[in-house]
Design an enzyme around this catalytic site. Structure first.
Site, PDB file in Angstrom:
ATOM      1  CB  SER A 123      -0.878  -0.010   1.252  1.00 32.24           C
ATOM      2  OG  SER A 123      -1.406   1.262   1.500  1.00 32.24           O
ATOM      3  CD  GLU A 125      -1.832   5.027   5.539  1.00 31.27           C
ATOM      4  OE1 GLU A 125      -2.394   5.623   4.593  1.00 31.27           O
ATOM      5  OE2 GLU A 125      -1.785   5.476   6.696  1.00 31.27           O
ATOM      6  CE1 TYR A 147      -4.033  -1.731   5.675  1.00 31.73           C
ATOM      7  CE2 TYR A 147      -3.063   0.348   4.969  1.00 31.73           C
ATOM      8  CZ  TYR A 147      -3.637  -0.872   4.656  1.00 31.73           C
ATOM      9  OH  TYR A 147      -3.822  -1.225   3.340  1.00 31.73           O
TER      10      TYR A 147
END
Ligand code: NAP
Ligand code: G4F
Length: 329
Positions: A123, A125, A147
């Site tokens: 990801s 992220e 996460y």
């Protein structure tokens, strides 16, 4: 007939990937975990074409059994605790599923068949507090949520198993991708459903957090194609998948309200409780490598995506009863 095994098949990406692989002639197996209420809405239309196998990323033996039973050529590991705010509330569980779950899947592959090709859902992220813009495969990771930290672990264990055991393991570093099947808790779908409810007179206000956050948003249907392309290469590698454009939450809101001829300023309420302990302020990806090596490129524009989502939620609400709407709000 080639066989694919998808974890996270009940999720947004899992449903699009299953459709895509079926269109390519694959036999598709999907892993579902036990829950008191089955969550099959996104794949109900595929029920006759796919085979569902019980398993959980938390349970190593279920993964081994599933791989032994289905004998896949390709495994797509899309399962995760994927909602960033929930990762502060359940940081340890997020680490166990989103991080260590990848190792469990890789270990199962090692034990059963090392020739299986493996895709890991990494990801953007992971870039978090970004070190350069746009972000590419070589950009340093600086995750800003439990996460994101778990995804960095999942990313590196995939690279490590590739290098340690010569597995065909690829990591797709995907930037935000959305669709009418996006979970209602993510900001794009929260906005599209909120706008539809306001337009239909079922709500008047929509509470949001940080309107200044910027993301590189694409369409999920385009992105699952890139996952498959990665596993068709001669050599395993990692790729950034993004549109290269960044838009703010405020721009998302403006386009969505405009679609139904409403003024967003009358309906948006800023709610501080929706701000995050640590925010990822701006993401923008550079997919040059994927464009060159995979021949991939996104087809749906940001405006096209937002309009598609608003239109779809308007249609859904037109055919739904009032009690159901109260459940959604
Ligand atoms: P999603 O809609 O939240 O789907 C997540 C899936 O994971 C669901 O099928 C869920 O099953 C399953 N799952 C959760 N915990 C599990 C467990 N312990 N064992 C087995 N399955 C479990 O996510 P998505 O948007 O499709 O994203 C797919 C993957 O890409 C995720 O790994 C996500 O982190 C990653 N990713 C997404 C984006 C994006 O913008 N969408 C961007 C980059 C990376 P239930 O239905 O049972 O809950
Ligand atoms: O839609 P979001 O919750 O997505 P986020 O946090 O970027 O994560 C998604 O994309 C990642 C890829 O970078 C995936 F790996 C991950 O699994 C997930 O799919 O939030 C987007 C932005 C944030 O900056 C957030 O602060 O929108 C801002 N926002 C403002 N108000 C809100 C809200 N987000 C949510 N969910 N809800 C709000 O009310």
């Amino acid at each position: 007939m080639r066989k694919a095994f998808i974890t996270g098949i009940t999720g947004q990406d899992g449903s699009y990937l299953a459709e895509f692989l079926l269109s390519k002639g694959y036999k598709v197996y999907g892993m579902i975990r036990r829950s008191s209420v089955p969550k099959l809405d996104r794949i109900l239309h595929l029920e006759k074409d796919i085979e569902l196998i019980s398993g959980d990323l938390m349970d190593e033996s279920s993964l081994i059994k599933a791989i032994e039973l289905t004998k896949p050529d390709e495994v797509y590991n899309l399962a995760a605790q994927s909602f960033v705010p929930a990762s502060w509330e359940q940081s340890i569980l997020t680490g166990k599923i989103t991080g260590l779950g990848v190792t469990r899947m890789l270990e199962a592959i090692l034990m059963v068949n090392r020739n299986i090709r493996f895709y890991q859902a990494s990801s953007s992220e992971m870039f978090g507090n970004v070190h350069e813009t746009p972000q590419k495969e070589t950009t340093v990771f600086y995750p800003r949520s439990p996460y994101g930290v778990a995804k960095v672990y999942g990313h590196w264990i995939t690279v490590n198993f590739r290098e340690s055991y010569n597995l065909f393991a690829c990591s797709g570093i995907l930037f935000n991708h959305e669709s009418p099947r996006r979970g209602l808790e993510f900001v794009t779908r929260k906005v599209s459903m909120g706008v539809a409810m306001i337009k239909m007179g079922m709500a008047d206000k929509l509470k949001l957090g940080n309107l200044d956050a910027k993301r590189d948003w694409g369409f999920a249907g385009d992105y699952v194609e890139a996952m498959w392309m990665m596993l068709q290469q001669k050599k395993p590698d990692d790729f950034v998948i993004a549109t290269g454009e960044t838009r703010s939450v405020k721009e998302l809101v403006e386009i969505a309200f405009k679609r139904v001829d409403l003024k967003w300023e009358k309906h948006i309420v800023l709610d501080k409780s929706l701000l995050r302990p640590a925010e990822v302020h701006e993401l923008r990806g550079d997919s040059s490598k994927a464009i060159k090596q995979l021949g991939w490129k996104p087809k749906v524009t940001f405006e096209g995506l937002v309009n598609m989502m608003v239109d779809s939620d308007m249609d859904k609400l037109k055919g739904i009863d009032k009690d159901k709407i109260r459940e959604l709000s």
